[in-house]
Enzyme design. Structure first.
Site, short mmCIF file in Angstrom:
data_model
loop_
_atom_site.label_atom_id
_atom_site.label_comp_id
_atom_site.label_asym_id
_atom_site.label_seq_id
_atom_site.Cartn_x
_atom_site.Cartn_y
_atom_site.Cartn_z
N PHE A 133 0.85 -1.19 0.00
CA PHE A 133 0.00 0.00 0.00
C PHE A 133 0.88 1.24 0.00
CE2 PHE A 133 -4.54 0.96 0.78
CZ PHE A 133 -5.09 -0.23 0.35
N GLN A 254 -8.27 14.53 3.67
CA GLN A 254 -7.61 13.71 2.66
C GLN A 254 -8.46 13.52 1.41
OE1 GLN A 254 -6.72 9.21 3.19
NE2 GLN A 254 -4.73 10.24 3.10
N HIS A 256 -8.61 11.09 -1.63
CA HIS A 256 -8.09 9.82 -2.13
C HIS A 256 -7.83 9.99 -3.62
CE1 HIS A 256 -7.84 5.60 -3.18
NE2 HIS A 256 -7.88 5.26 -1.92
N LEU A 266 -15.08 4.99 -4.29
CA LEU A 266 -13.70 4.55 -4.05
C LEU A 266 -13.25 3.44 -4.98
CD1 LEU A 266 -11.27 4.75 -2.10
CD2 LEU A 266 -12.38 3.01 -0.70
N GLU A 269 -6.93 1.70 -3.05
CA GLU A 269 -5.50 1.80 -3.28
C GLU A 269 -4.89 0.42 -3.53
OE1 GLU A 269 -3.74 4.65 -0.67
OE2 GLU A 269 -1.82 3.58 -0.66
N ARG A 300 -1.00 9.28 -0.31
CA ARG A 300 -2.17 9.78 -1.02
C ARG A 300 -2.12 11.28 -1.31
NH1 ARG A 300 -6.69 6.26 2.29
NH2 ARG A 300 -6.25 4.32 1.18
N HIS A 367 -12.11 12.04 1.02
CA HIS A 367 -12.14 10.68 1.52
C HIS A 367 -12.11 10.58 3.03
CE1 HIS A 367 -11.57 6.40 1.33
NE2 HIS A 367 -10.39 6.44 1.91
N ARG A 409 -3.07 10.81 6.20
CA ARG A 409 -3.16 9.43 6.66
C ARG A 409 -2.65 8.46 5.59
NH1 ARG A 409 -6.61 5.45 5.69
NH2 ARG A 409 -8.39 6.62 4.91
#
Lengths: 595, 237
Positions: A133, A254, A256, A266, A269, A300, A367, A409
Site C-alpha cells: 500500500f 484527505q 483519495h 472509491l 489503493e 495519497r 475521503h 493518513r
C-alpha cells in the site's frame, strides 16, 4: 442543578417524548470504532449502540484494501518501520508517542479480528495475507514497498464490520438502529448522556449514561466529489462544538487519488498495491515526474496533488478533462478477478467499463478527515484540547483526532486506527465504570436544545431548499477548499459560507410528519455541516504553510518553525477561537519529505 | 438524455385511510444516472416527502434495496437508462411490513439472523500470539458466502417467506452456512439447531428466487442444499 423530569419538559406538537433510557455505556456510531468499543465493554457492562443506519450499513464497510499491521507474514517487517512510515506520511504532524502505540498494538488487534472470525485472505502457509500500500515501506523508507496491509480480498472493511456486528450480537449489545443523535448532555465538565431521535417511529429519547462514546465517522459529504456515504455528514463533530468543546486540525482533509470519475466512489489503493498504473490522457505514466522512487505507491496527498496537477495543466481525460486513468489491464484477468473483484464490479456497474480490457477513468475524491475531536491516548475527549478530560466522554475512529495521521493518513491506517482505538476506548470505559457506580445527575433542561431544534425545523416554511444549499456548499468546498488552496479562495469561501448560513435560516421542508422523516434529518445534517465546515476553512486560512493534505499554493513550503503544531478551534457565540498545541516528537526528527 | 416517468408506490403511515397509492414523477435522465440518483433528485428538487433508505451509494451497505420494474435490486446499482423503459416502476420490497413509501421494516431480517447464532463458535482457545491457521483452499470455501450485505432482496423474493412470516429466510441460511463452511468454526451443531424447525430449512422448496434476486450474485439456494445435506448426514450419522 434540578433533576430531569420527563413530565415537565416543553411539549412539541405531535412529537412524542419518550422516557429516559439508562445504560452504563451509550455509543453513537456502529462502525469499526463504535462496535469494537461496544464489544470490549459489553463483556462486563450494559452497552447501548445508537446508529443512524442499521449497524452493518456503517461506512467502515466500504473500506476495501486492508488494515495495516507489521505481522511479517509475507516478508520481513517491524513496528519501527511502520512507525517511521506513519510519521513521515503524517508530514511530521502526527504525535509520535501515540503512533508508537498504534504500530505496536496493531498485530494484536488484527489477530483478534481473526480470532473473532474475520475472513481474511490467506498465505499458502495459512496465515493472514498481506499486500502493498502507498507509503508503507521497508527499512525506514530506504527499501521498496512492504507487504503490510492485511486484507480480505478487496472487501476488508465489509469483512471486519460484519464480524464486529456478529460478536456484538453474541455479547448481547443493545442496538438502537436508526436512532439519530440530536444533542450531547455535558454540564460542569461531566458528560451525562445524550438526546436522540427515533427515525422509524419519530420521537425524542433521552439516554442517561455513565459514559458516552462517539464513533460518528467523517464528513466527506461536505464535498461535491467524495467517496463517502450519504450518511457521512459529520454530525458528531458539530454536536461536540455545540457542547462548547474544541475540534483539532480540521484543515486536514484527505483526497483519495482514485475515485470513479464524476462519481467519487472509491477505487481501492489496493488497485495500485497490486500493480496498477496511473496514466494521463496521453498515456504517460506521470508519477515518474512526481515520485520517481515510489511511483504510484507514494502517499495519497502526493498522488492526489500529482493527478490534480496533470488535470490543471490540461492532461486530464473525460468530457470535462477532470479525470486520469488507472490501468489494471497488465495485471490480467485472473489477478483482477481474484484480488480486485469489487473494483471490477464497481467500474462495470457505475461506468460501464470492463477494467480487464480498458483503463478506468478516475479523479481525486474527498475521503477522510485527519482532524476531529481531540482525545488522549485512552480516547478521553479533552475539554481544553490538551489535557483536561471531559468526565465520561470518549471518542475514537475518524471523528476523533488522537493524532496518529497528522497532516496525511496512510492507506490501511484508518481501519487500524478505528479498531485499535475503539478497543482502547472500550478498555478505558471499563476501567472508569469499575470505579464509578452512580449515574451523573441529569439536568432538568437536558432535552431542551434537541426539542428546540426539532420543533424549529419541523415547522420551517421558508423558501430555501436544503438540497440546493447543500449542493452549493459541496461545490464551493470542492473548488475553494479542495486539493490546492490559497488565501484568495479561502477568504471568498468564508463569505460564501456566511451567506449559506443565512439562507439556511430561511429553509422550508416538505415533510412535517415524525415517522421516517429524512427531510427533517437532512435539514439537521445540513445545519451540522455548515457549523463545522467553518472551522475547516478558517483553519486552512490561518495555516500559512503546506503540510500533508493541506496544500497552500501561496505558501508552498512546510514551515516547522511556525506550524509544527496542532490547531484547536472552538465556536463561541458564533465566533471561532483558536489555540494551538505542540506536536509530540520522540524517535524521528522532522525531515524533508520525499518519495 | 431522456424523459423518464417514475411510478412510485407510496404509503404514508399517518394517512391509513389512503393506504398505498401510486404517484408519478418525471425527470430528465442522462447516461450514468442511477435510480438512486434519480430518487434523490426527485426528493431534493420536487418532493421532500418521498422517502427511501440510502447510504453508501456504491452497492456495499445494502440500504437501498427495492423492487424495480418488479425485480428486487439496489437502486444505487441500477442504471435508469439501462432498464430500457420510459416508465420505471418502483415499489417497496414485498413481504416486509412497509413503514413509509419505499422503507420497509428490517425486523424479519434481523429475527432470521439472530436465530442462526450468527457468529463464529469456537471451543478451543485461539493461539496466543498468532492467528488461527486456515489454508487458502479452506478459506475459498466461504467465498460466495461472507460477501452478503444484508439488503434483504433474497428473503423478500421468497414464496416460503410470503407464506410464513416466521420463516428464517435465505439471508440467514447463507449466514449460517458461512460459519458451518468455515474451517475455524466448531459450532455446527448450534448453528444447525435452529434450522431444523418448522420455520426453518425444510420450508425451502428450491424455487431459486433468492438466487435471482441477489444483487451480489450470491447463491443462498446452494447454501440451503448444503445445509440440508449436513442436517441429514447428522441425523443418519
Amino acid at each position: 442543578m434540578t433533576n430531569f423530569d420527563p413530565e415537565t419538559i416543553h411539549d412539541v406538537e405531535g412529537v412524542p417524548i419518550h422516557s429516559v433510557h439508562r445504560h452504563d455505556v451509550v455509543i453513537v456510531g456502529a462502525g469499526l470504532a463504535g462496535m469494537r468499543a461496544a464489544y470490549e465493554a459489553s463483556s462486563e457492562f450494559d452497552v447501548a449502540v445508537l446508529s443512524k443506519v442499521f449497524p452493518t450499513r456503517s461506512h467502515s464497510g466500504a473500506a476495501q484494501g486492508g488494515v495495516a499491521a507489521s505481522l511479517a507474514n509475507e516478508e520481513e517487517d517491524h513496528w519501527e518501520w511502520h512507525m517511521f512510515d506513519t510519521v513521515k506520511g503524517s508530514d511530521y504532524l502526527g504525535d509520535q508517542d501515540i503512533i508508537e502505540t498504534l504500530v505496536k498494538e496493531a498485530p494484536v488487534v488484527v489477530r483478534e479480528f481473526e480470532h473473532m472470525g474475520c475472513p481474511f485472505s490467506r498465505t499458502p502457509e495459512g496465515r493472514i495475507a498481506q499486500r502493498k500500500f502507498g507509503g508503507h515501506t521497508k527499512d525506514f523508507g530506504k527499501g521498496g514497498p512492504v507487504l503490510r496491509a492485511c486484507y480480505a480480498v478487496d472487501r476488508t472493511g465489509h469483512a471486519m464490520l460484519h464480524t464486529l456486528y456478529e460478536v456484538c450480537v453474541k455479547n448481547e449489545v443493545r442496538f438502537y438502529p436508526e436512532f439519530f443523535a440530536l444533542s450531547l448532555i455535558v454540564r460542569d465538565g461531566v458528560c451525562r448522556g445524550l438526546v436522540a431521535w427515533d427515525i422509524i417511529n419519530g420521537g425524542v429519547h433521552v439516554f442517561h449514561a455513565k459514559t458516552v462514546m462517539f464513533g460518528t465517522g467523517g464528513y466527506g459529504r461536505v464535498f461535491k466529489i467524495t467517496s463517502n456515504a450519504l450518511a457521512n455528514t459529520g454530525d458528531g463533530l458539530s454536536l461536540v462544538l455545540r457542547a462548547g468543546l474544541p475540534l483539532e486540525d480540521m484543515e486536514f482533509v484527505q483526497f483519495h487519488p482514485t475515485g470513479l470519475y464524476q462519481q467519487g466512489i472509491l477505487v481501492s489503493e489496493a488497485a495500485r498495491g497490486e500493480g496498477g498504473y496511473l496514466l494521463n490522457k496521453d498515456g504517460e505514466r506521470f508519477m515518474e515526474k512526481y515520485a520517481p522512487s515510489k511511483m504510484e505507491l507514494a502517499p495519497r496527498d502526493l498522488v492526489s496533488r500529482s493527478i490534480q496537477t496533470e488535470i490543471n495543466e490540461g492532461r486530464g481525460c473525460g468530457e470535462d478533462g477532470c479525470g486520469v486513468y488507472i490501468d489494471l489491464r497488465h495485471l490480467g484477468e485472473d489477478k483482477i478477478m481474484k484480488q480486485l473483484p469489487q473494483i471490477h464490479e464497481l467500474a462495470w456497474k457505475f461506468l460501464g467499463i470492463d477494467c480487464i480490457k480498458e483503463p478506468i477513468p478516475i479523479q481525486p475524491t474527498a475521503h477522510y478527515s485527519m482532524g476531529g475531536i481531540p482525545v488522549d491516548i485512552d480516547c478521553q475527549v479533552l475539554a481544553d484540547g490538551k489535557e483536561k478530560p471531559v468526565r465520561g466522554f470518549y471518542a475514537a475512529g475518524e471523528c476523533a483526532c488522537v493524532s496518529v495521521h497528522g497532516g496525511n493518513r496512510l492507506g490501511t491506517n484508518s481501519l487500524l486506527e478505528a479498531s485499535l482505538f475503539g478497543r482502547r476506548a472500550g478498555k478505558s470505559i471499563v476501567r472508569f465504570l469499575r470505579e464509578t457506580r452512580a449515574f451523573p445527575e441529569l439536568p432538568s433542561d437536558a432535552a431542551e436544545e434537541a426539542l428546540g431544534e426539532v420543533e424549529r425545523i419541523l415547522s420551517a416554511d421558508g423558501s430555501e431548499k436544503v438540497g440546493i444549499i447543500r449542493e452549493e456548499l459541496q461545490e464551493k468546498m470542492m473548488l475553494e477548499c479542495g486539493i490546492f488552496r490559497d488565501a484568495g479562495k479561502l477568504e471568498k469561501l468564508t463569505g460564501g459560507l456566511r451567506e449559506l448560513g443565512k439562507r439556511f435560516e430561511k429553509i422550508g421542508i416538505d415533510d412535517r410528519s415524525v415517522k421516517f422523516n429524512y427531510d427533517l434529518l437532512e435539514a439537521i445534517e445540513l445545519g451540522h455541516m455548515l457549523d463545522f465546515t467553518e472551522l475547516i476553512v478558517a483553519g486552512a486560512l490561518r495555516r500559512e504553510e503546506s503540510r500533508g493534505a493541506h496544500s497552500r499554493t501561496d505558501h508552498p513550503d512546510r514551515d516547522d518553525d511556525k506550524w509544527l503544531r496542532h490547531t484547536l478551534a472552538w465556536k463561541r457565540d458564533g465566533r471561532i477561537e483558536f489555540d494551538y498545541k505542540p506536536v509530540t516528537i520522540t524517535r524521528f526528527q522532522p525531515k524533508e519529505r520525499k518519495y | 438524455m431522456a424523459m423518464i416517468t417514475f411510478r412510485i408506490n407510496r404509503y404514508n403511515p399517518d394517512d391509513e385511510r389512503r393506504g398505498h397509492y401510486v404517484q408519478e414523477y418525471q425527470l430528465d435522465v442522462e447516461k450514468g444516472t442511477t435510480l438512486l440518483d434519480a430518487l434523490n433528485e426527485i426528493k431534493w428538487k420536487q418532493d421532500g416527502t418521498l422517502t427511501f433508505r440510502r447510504s453508501c451509494r456504491s452497492g456495499i451497505c445494502g440500504s437501498c434495496a427495492m423492487t424495480i420494474n418488479g425485480v428486487n435490486n439496489l437502486a444505487c446499482e441500477t442504471q435508469v437508462l439501462g432498464l430500457g423503459n420510459s416508465t420505471v416502476t418502483v415499489e417497496p420490497m414485498r413481504g416486509y411490513p412497509v413503514i413509509k413509501d419505499l422503507v420497509v421494516s428490517l425486523d424479519p431480517l434481523v429475527r432470521g439472523i439472530l436465530a442462526v447464532k450468527p457468529y463464529m463458535i469456537t471451543h478451543s482457545p485461539p493461539p496466543s500470539d498468532q492467528e488461527r491457521l486456515q489454508s487458502p483452499e479452506e478459506r475459498e470455501k466461504i467465498d460466495g458466502l461472507y460477501e452478503c450485505i444484508l439488503c434483504g432482496s433474497c428473503t423478500s423474493s421468497c414464496p416460503s417467506f410470503w407464506a410464513d412470516k416466521e420463516y428464517i429466510g435465505p439471508h440467514a441460511f447463507l449466514k449460517a452456512y458461512r460459519f458451518i463452511a468455515d474451517s475455524r468454526d466448531e459450532g455446527s451443531r448450534e448453528h444447525l439447531e435452529a434450522l431444523d424447525d418448522r420455520h426453518g430449512l425444510w420450508r425451502c422448496h428450491t424455487i431459486f428466487n433468492c438466487v435471482e434476486a441477489c444483487p451480489k450474485d450470491l447463491n443462498p439456494t446452494k447454501a440451503i442444499s448444503e445445509l440440508k445435506k449436513e442436517l441429514v448426514r447428522r441425523k443418519l450419522g
